[in-house]
Design a protein around this motif. Structure first.
Motif, PDB file in Angstrom:
ATOM      1  N   CYS A  13       0.832  -1.204   0.039  1.00 58.97           N
ATOM      2  CA  CYS A  13      -0.012  -0.054  -0.044  1.00 58.97           C
ATOM      3  C   CYS A  13       0.692   1.365   0.056  1.00 58.97           C
ATOM      4  O   CYS A  13       2.128   0.943   0.530  1.00 58.97           O
ATOM      5  N   THR A 136      -2.577  -0.871   5.677  1.00 65.31           N
ATOM      6  CA  THR A 136      -3.676  -1.551   4.825  1.00 65.31           C
ATOM      7  C   THR A 136      -4.564  -0.415   4.026  1.00 65.31           C
ATOM      8  O   THR A 136      -4.811   0.703   4.912  1.00 65.31           O
ATOM      9  N   ILE A 137      -4.536  -0.539   2.851  1.00 65.96           N
ATOM     10  CA  ILE A 137      -5.778   0.306   2.387  1.00 65.96           C
ATOM     11  C   ILE A 137      -6.892   0.131   3.051  1.00 65.96           C
ATOM     12  O   ILE A 137      -7.706   1.103   2.957  1.00 65.96           O
ATOM     13  N   GLY A 149      -2.187   4.324   3.857  1.00 69.31           N
ATOM     14  CA  GLY A 149      -2.581   3.776   2.892  1.00 69.31           C
ATOM     15  C   GLY A 149      -3.977   3.983   2.410  1.00 69.31           C
ATOM     16  O   GLY A 149      -4.353   4.191   1.230  1.00 69.31           O
ATOM     17  N   ALA A 153      -5.768   5.483  -0.930  1.00 67.04           N
ATOM     18  CA  ALA A 153      -6.780   4.785  -1.895  1.00 67.04           C
ATOM     19  C   ALA A 153      -8.108   5.465  -1.923  1.00 67.04           C
ATOM     20  O   ALA A 153      -8.779   5.529  -3.061  1.00 67.04           O
ATOM     21  N   HIS A 283      -6.412  -2.962  -8.243  1.00 70.18           N
ATOM     22  CA  HIS A 283      -5.207  -2.508  -7.623  1.00 70.18           C
ATOM     23  C   HIS A 283      -4.697  -1.275  -7.769  1.00 70.18           C
ATOM     24  O   HIS A 283      -3.364  -0.968  -7.169  1.00 70.18           O
ATOM     25  N   GLN A 285      -6.137   1.092  -6.614  1.00 76.73           N
ATOM     26  CA  GLN A 285      -6.140   1.516  -5.372  1.00 76.73           C
ATOM     27  C   GLN A 285      -4.812   1.494  -4.263  1.00 76.73           C
ATOM     28  O   GLN A 285      -5.056   2.138  -3.436  1.00 76.73           O
ATOM     29  N   ARG A 286      -4.186   0.504  -4.914  1.00 75.20           N
ATOM     30  CA  ARG A 286      -2.962   0.114  -3.979  1.00 75.20           C
ATOM     31  C   ARG A 286      -1.719   0.882  -4.387  1.00 75.20           C
ATOM     32  O   ARG A 286      -0.669   0.900  -3.618  1.00 75.20           O
TER      33      ARG A 286
END
Ligand code: F6P
Length: 360
Positions: A13, A136-137, A149, A153, A283, A285-286
């Motif tokens: 992330c 973590t997103i 993250g 996102a 992905h 978003q990551r």
């Protein structure tokens, strides 16, 4: 030799590199050197590492991903070992702990989500000196008010919604956007509000297609023949089923969600007669550069984790409580996930401005 170790585990992330940089700078200032383990716990088990000296951590603050590599499969307690064609799983956690001792690492800083932090907890129970950093997103860790993250996102998802808005309006279409988040709807909820969604479907709130259609048709009747529908990947089908994209058998978390957006889009088009298109942001978003918020949070977490490790405070995870950096025992950090409470203030806010959650 004063030495700390660091690894990044689980899905990547934005902000991981910013944590590594902050850990390194704090370590250097206290006279420590920093060893980075490659590819998450795989590097720890196999003794694959790299010295993170000043040149190695230069230019990291804005860089997405992780320079150390990561994976969301390898677990030292259930580690894949190749025997010819066959893969067998062995408990190599002793080897992981021994590697830390052999390399004279005072403490390991494990940057990860729930899975990687559970491994950190179990290694701690075997005697390893570990400090966790939550990433973590999905923002689904109960022991911290926010993970880094997540903000990036949400921004990425909001930008996608802004773009979908203009094309939805031009074509008088319904646009469905499926977003990540696993079993928590935080990304969908925040970006849905920020991006002006008309409907948000979450894992935490059961929905029905009639309520979704009521919102879309009411907008049409008001002279707005386009609508934006945000769907969290963990939202269940009207029959209450999770939509699973694939199973990753050698991962602790075997299920990879995905596909609910297409199901929702199909139902809307069939039942409303309005042309509907579906985007799965995935992905994206990551990836990319962390937002300034995530850079600051990652730096705060990195400094706090390194300071705890240097002071000899182990078996904990750094966290955000309000606007204060604190730490909690790793047991607490991994005890339960943080999902969206259906009576959360943001749900109320969204309903107050007319956003439908497909339940009324
Ligand atoms: O936990 C982060 C996350 O991006 C989830 O939102 C998503 O469900 C999952 O990881 C995807 O995993 P993978 O990278 O294995 O496809």
């Amino acid at each position: 030799m004063l030495r700390l170790g660091v690894l990044t585990g689980g899905g990547d992330c934005p902000g991981l590199n910013a944590v590594i940089r902050a850990v390194a700078k704090t370590a250097f200032a206290a006279g420590y050197e920093l060893i980075g383990f490659k590819d998450g716990y795989a590097g720890l088990v196999e003794g694959r590492s790299v010295l993170l000296d000043a040149p190695a951590i230069s230019g990291l603050l804005h860089r997405g991903g992780t320079i150390l590599g990561t994976n969301n499969r390898d677990n030292p307690f259930h580690y894949p070992v190749r025997l010819g064609e066959e893969v067998v799983y062995r408990d190599l956690s002793d080897q992981a702990v021994e590697n830390l001792e052999k390399m004279q690492i005072q403490a390991l800083i494990a940057i990860g989500g729930d899975g990687s932090l559970a491994v950190a907890r179990d290694l701690k129970n075997k005697g390893a000196r570990v400090v966790g950093v939550p990433k973590t997103i999905d923002n689904d860790l109960a022991a911290t008010d926010q993970t880094f993250g997540f903000d990036t996102a949400v921004r990425t998802a909001t930008e996608a919604l802004d773009k979908l808005h203009t094309t939805a309006e031009s074509h008088h279409r319904v646009m469905v956007l499926e977003l990540m988040g696993r079993y928590a709807g935080w990304i969908a909820l925040h970006s849905g509000i920020a991006g002006g969604a008309d409907v948000i479907l979450l894992p935490e709130i059961p929905w029905n297609i009639e309520a979704v259609l009521r919102k879309i048709m009411a907008r049409k009747a008001e002279g707005k023949p386009f609508s934006i529908v945000v769907v969290a990947e963990g939202a269940r089908s009207p029959e209450g089923e999770l939509v699973v994209q694939r199973r990753v058998e050698d991962s602790a978390e075997k299920i990879r969600l995905g596909g609910i957006g297409h199901l929702v889009g199909r139902l809307i088009e069939e039942k409303s007669g309005i042309e509907t298109r579906v985007t799965v942001l995935g992905h994206i978003q990551r990836g990319g550069s962390p937002s300034s918020f995530d850079r600051v949070l990652a730096t705060r977490f990195g400094v706090a984790a390194a300071e705890l490790a240097i002071q000899g405070v182990y078996g904990v995870m750094v966290c955000l409580q309000g606007n204060r950096i604190a730490h909690v025992p790793l047991e607490e950090a991994t005890a339960k996930p943080r999902t969206v409470p259906p009576d959360h203030e943001l749900i109320h806010t969204a309903r107050a401005i007319g956003i439908s959650f497909g339940d009324r």
